[in-house]
Design a protein around this motif. Structure first.
Motif, PDB file in Angstrom:
ATOM      1  N   ARG A   3       0.837  -1.202   0.000  1.00 11.87           N
ATOM      2  CA  ARG A   3       0.000   0.000   0.000  1.00 11.87           C
ATOM      3  C   ARG A   3       0.878   1.261   0.000  1.00 11.87           C
ATOM      4  O   ARG A   3       0.614   2.211  -0.743  1.00 11.87           O
ATOM      5  CB  ARG A   3      -0.925  -0.007   1.211  1.00 11.87           C
ATOM      6  CG  ARG A   3      -1.852   1.180   1.272  1.00 11.87           C
ATOM      7  CD  ARG A   3      -2.821   1.029   2.453  1.00 11.87           C
ATOM      8  NE  ARG A   3      -3.839   2.042   2.393  1.00 11.87           N
ATOM      9  CZ  ARG A   3      -3.852   3.132   3.152  1.00 11.87           C
ATOM     10  NH1 ARG A   3      -2.887   3.331   4.039  1.00 11.87           N
ATOM     11  NH2 ARG A   3      -4.820   4.002   3.049  1.00 11.87           N
ATOM     12  N   LEU A  73      -4.513   6.975  -2.966  1.00  8.36           N
ATOM     13  CA  LEU A  73      -5.462   6.526  -1.938  1.00  8.36           C
ATOM     14  C   LEU A  73      -6.801   6.130  -2.551  1.00  8.36           C
ATOM     15  O   LEU A  73      -7.405   5.117  -2.175  1.00  8.36           O
ATOM     16  CB  LEU A  73      -5.667   7.630  -0.899  1.00  8.36           C
ATOM     17  CG  LEU A  73      -4.484   7.927   0.011  1.00  8.36           C
ATOM     18  CD1 LEU A  73      -4.710   9.223   0.780  1.00  8.36           C
ATOM     19  CD2 LEU A  73      -4.259   6.768   0.968  1.00  8.36           C
ATOM     20  N   TYR A  74      -7.263   6.939  -3.504  1.00  6.74           N
ATOM     21  CA  TYR A  74      -8.544   6.665  -4.163  1.00  6.74           C
ATOM     22  C   TYR A  74      -8.517   5.320  -4.891  1.00  6.74           C
ATOM     23  O   TYR A  74      -9.400   4.488  -4.712  1.00  6.74           O
ATOM     24  CB  TYR A  74      -8.869   7.791  -5.147  1.00  6.74           C
ATOM     25  CG  TYR A  74     -10.097   7.518  -5.972  1.00  6.74           C
ATOM     26  CD1 TYR A  74     -11.361   7.741  -5.439  1.00  6.74           C
ATOM     27  CD2 TYR A  74      -9.996   7.037  -7.276  1.00  6.74           C
ATOM     28  CE1 TYR A  74     -12.497   7.478  -6.187  1.00  6.74           C
ATOM     29  CE2 TYR A  74     -11.118   6.775  -8.028  1.00  6.74           C
ATOM     30  CZ  TYR A  74     -12.378   7.005  -7.480  1.00  6.74           C
ATOM     31  OH  TYR A  74     -13.493   6.736  -8.227  1.00  6.74           O
ATOM     32  N   TRP A  76      -6.345   2.845  -4.583  1.00  6.88           N
ATOM     33  CA  TRP A  76      -6.096   1.726  -3.670  1.00  6.88           C
ATOM     34  C   TRP A  76      -7.424   1.246  -3.086  1.00  6.88           C
ATOM     35  O   TRP A  76      -7.702   0.051  -3.059  1.00  6.88           O
ATOM     36  CB  TRP A  76      -5.142   2.135  -2.548  1.00  6.88           C
ATOM     37  CG  TRP A  76      -4.916   1.023  -1.580  1.00  6.88           C
ATOM     38  CD1 TRP A  76      -5.592   0.790  -0.418  1.00  6.88           C
ATOM     39  CD2 TRP A  76      -3.985  -0.045  -1.713  1.00  6.88           C
ATOM     40  NE1 TRP A  76      -5.125  -0.345   0.176  1.00  6.88           N
ATOM     41  CE2 TRP A  76      -4.133  -0.877  -0.590  1.00  6.88           C
ATOM     42  CE3 TRP A  76      -3.027  -0.371  -2.671  1.00  6.88           C
ATOM     43  CZ2 TRP A  76      -3.368  -2.013  -0.409  1.00  6.88           C
ATOM     44  CZ3 TRP A  76      -2.268  -1.506  -2.474  1.00  6.88           C
ATOM     45  CH2 TRP A  76      -2.444  -2.310  -1.361  1.00  6.88           C
ATOM     46  N   GLN A  77      -8.224   2.199  -2.629  1.00  2.00           N
ATOM     47  CA  GLN A  77      -9.534   1.865  -2.057  1.00  2.00           C
ATOM     48  C   GLN A  77     -10.406   1.181  -3.108  1.00  2.00           C
ATOM     49  O   GLN A  77     -11.068   0.182  -2.818  1.00  2.00           O
ATOM     50  CB  GLN A  77     -10.205   3.150  -1.549  1.00  2.00           C
ATOM     51  CG  GLN A  77     -11.524   2.958  -0.867  1.00  2.00           C
ATOM     52  CD  GLN A  77     -11.377   2.394   0.531  1.00  2.00           C
ATOM     53  OE1 GLN A  77     -10.318   2.482   1.128  1.00  2.00           O
ATOM     54  NE2 GLN A  77     -12.431   1.807   1.043  1.00  2.00           N
ATOM     55  N   LYS A  78     -10.416   1.725  -4.299  1.00  2.00           N
ATOM     56  CA  LYS A  78     -11.262   1.212  -5.366  1.00  2.00           C
ATOM     57  C   LYS A  78     -10.839  -0.185  -5.835  1.00  2.00           C
ATOM     58  O   LYS A  78     -11.696  -1.049  -6.064  1.00  2.00           O
ATOM     59  CB  LYS A  78     -11.180   2.191  -6.546  1.00  2.00           C
ATOM     60  CG  LYS A  78     -12.261   2.105  -7.542  1.00  2.00           C
ATOM     61  CD  LYS A  78     -13.423   2.891  -7.072  1.00  2.00           C
ATOM     62  CE  LYS A  78     -14.187   3.470  -8.212  1.00  2.00           C
ATOM     63  NZ  LYS A  78     -15.524   3.813  -7.783  1.00  2.00           N
ATOM     64  N   TYR A  80      -8.370  -2.448  -4.299  1.00  2.99           N
ATOM     65  CA  TYR A  80      -7.967  -3.475  -3.358  1.00  2.99           C
ATOM     66  C   TYR A  80      -8.902  -3.639  -2.179  1.00  2.99           C
ATOM     67  O   TYR A  80      -8.976  -4.716  -1.591  1.00  2.99           O
ATOM     68  CB  TYR A  80      -6.546  -3.205  -2.849  1.00  2.99           C
ATOM     69  CG  TYR A  80      -5.517  -3.351  -3.943  1.00  2.99           C
ATOM     70  CD1 TYR A  80      -5.140  -4.608  -4.399  1.00  2.99           C
ATOM     71  CD2 TYR A  80      -4.936  -2.239  -4.519  1.00  2.99           C
ATOM     72  CE1 TYR A  80      -4.216  -4.744  -5.401  1.00  2.99           C
ATOM     73  CE2 TYR A  80      -3.991  -2.357  -5.514  1.00  2.99           C
ATOM     74  CZ  TYR A  80      -3.641  -3.626  -5.954  1.00  2.99           C
ATOM     75  OH  TYR A  80      -2.728  -3.762  -6.952  1.00  2.99           O
ATOM     76  N   VAL A  81      -9.610  -2.592  -1.796  1.00  7.87           N
ATOM     77  CA  VAL A  81     -10.483  -2.696  -0.620  1.00  7.87           C
ATOM     78  C   VAL A  81     -11.901  -3.036  -1.052  1.00  7.87           C
ATOM     79  O   VAL A  81     -12.507  -3.958  -0.497  1.00  7.87           O
ATOM     80  CB  VAL A  81     -10.446  -1.383   0.206  1.00  7.87           C
ATOM     81  CG1 VAL A  81     -11.411  -1.460   1.361  1.00  7.87           C
ATOM     82  CG2 VAL A  81      -9.030  -1.109   0.687  1.00  7.87           C
ATOM     83  N   ASN A  82     -12.423  -2.330  -2.032  1.00 10.01           N
ATOM     84  CA  ASN A  82     -13.821  -2.533  -2.447  1.00 10.01           C
ATOM     85  C   ASN A  82     -13.992  -3.634  -3.494  1.00 10.01           C
ATOM     86  O   ASN A  82     -15.117  -4.039  -3.746  1.00 10.01           O
ATOM     87  CB  ASN A  82     -14.405  -1.234  -2.996  1.00 10.01           C
ATOM     88  CG  ASN A  82     -14.519  -0.190  -1.923  1.00 10.01           C
ATOM     89  OD1 ASN A  82     -14.534  -0.488  -0.745  1.00 10.01           O
ATOM     90  ND2 ASN A  82     -14.622   1.061  -2.340  1.00 10.01           N
TER      91      ASN A  82
END
Length: 83
Positions: A3, A73-74, A76-78, A80-82
């Motif tokens: 990350r 950050l945007y 990464w969230q889109k 790997y997280v969501n």
């Protein structure tokens, strides 16, 4: 660790893009200033233009870094997280 590298590389990409943008802007402005300084100087002397260049470089670099980190950050969230 992945990350941090991902976001850091996006920050680096932002700095690279802002440097490219800085170069394009500088070439265009210098073209006009060197062609006819008295017409295109906007009422500023060469020393004032150097000051504008100095602060403009810093602002573009910081904006590029900030936007790059924000995009890192945007995405990464889109990605790997969501998922």
């Amino acid at each position: 660790m992945k990350r941090i590298a991902y976001i850091g590389l996006f920050g680096f990409l932002g700095v690279l893009v802002s440097t490219l943008l800085h170069g394009v802007i500088e070439l265009k402005v210098l073209h006009f200033l060197l062609a006819d300084f008295s017409q295109y100087n906007l009422g500023m002397s060469w020393s004032q233009w150097f000051t504008v260049h100095f602060w403009g470089s810093i602002v573009l670099w910081v904006l590029g870094l900030g936007i790059g980190i924000w995009q890192g950050l945007y995405w990464w969230q889109k990605l790997y997280v969501n998922k």
